[in-house]
Design a protein around this motif. Structure first.
Motif, PDB file in Angstrom:
ATOM      1  N   LYS A   2       0.680  -1.177  -0.031  1.00 36.61           N
ATOM      2  CA  LYS A   2       0.212  -0.031  -0.129  1.00 36.61           C
ATOM      3  C   LYS A   2       0.773   1.235  -0.012  1.00 36.61           C
ATOM      4  O   LYS A   2       0.525   2.239  -0.553  1.00 36.61           O
ATOM      5  N   SER A   5       2.227   1.999  -3.325  1.00 33.56           N
ATOM      6  CA  SER A   5       1.175   2.603  -4.414  1.00 33.56           C
ATOM      7  C   SER A   5       0.976   3.939  -4.056  1.00 33.56           C
ATOM      8  O   SER A   5       0.839   4.598  -5.123  1.00 33.56           O
ATOM      9  N   GLY A   9       1.619   6.884  -6.710  1.00 31.47           N
ATOM     10  CA  GLY A   9       0.601   8.137  -7.051  1.00 31.47           C
ATOM     11  C   GLY A   9       1.017   9.313  -6.857  1.00 31.47           C
ATOM     12  O   GLY A   9       0.840  10.259  -7.728  1.00 31.47           O
TER      13      GLY A   9
END
Length: 79
Positions: A2, A5, A9
């Motif tokens: 997580k 990511s 992003g």
């Protein structure tokens, strides 16, 4: 996973912000006026470019117009 990511992003958003704020070089448009000489063609030159059908059609048109004018003259003025 997580965390990776979120980092990816954030990196994408940061790169989008940097690229969208760039100054783009303005392109200069130059407009030049040009004089064009028109060719004056003699009737002989025009006839040379016309085909046999066009010349024949003009002659037939003249004859038909003469016949129409004659018929109009025969009928006369109704007033």
């Amino acid at each position: 996973m997580k965390r990776l990511s979120i980092l990816a992003g954030g990196l994408l958003m940061f790169s989008a912000v940097l690229t969208s704020c760039r100054d783009t070089a303005e392109k200069e448009t130059i407009v030049r006026e040009v004089e064009v000489e028109k060719e004056v063609k003699t009737p002989e030159e025009v006839e040379e470019k016309e085909g046999i059908l066009e010349r024949t059609a003009k002659e037939v048109d003249k004859e038909v117009n003469k016949e129409i004018d004659e018929e109009i003259d025969k009928i006369g003025d109704d007033n």
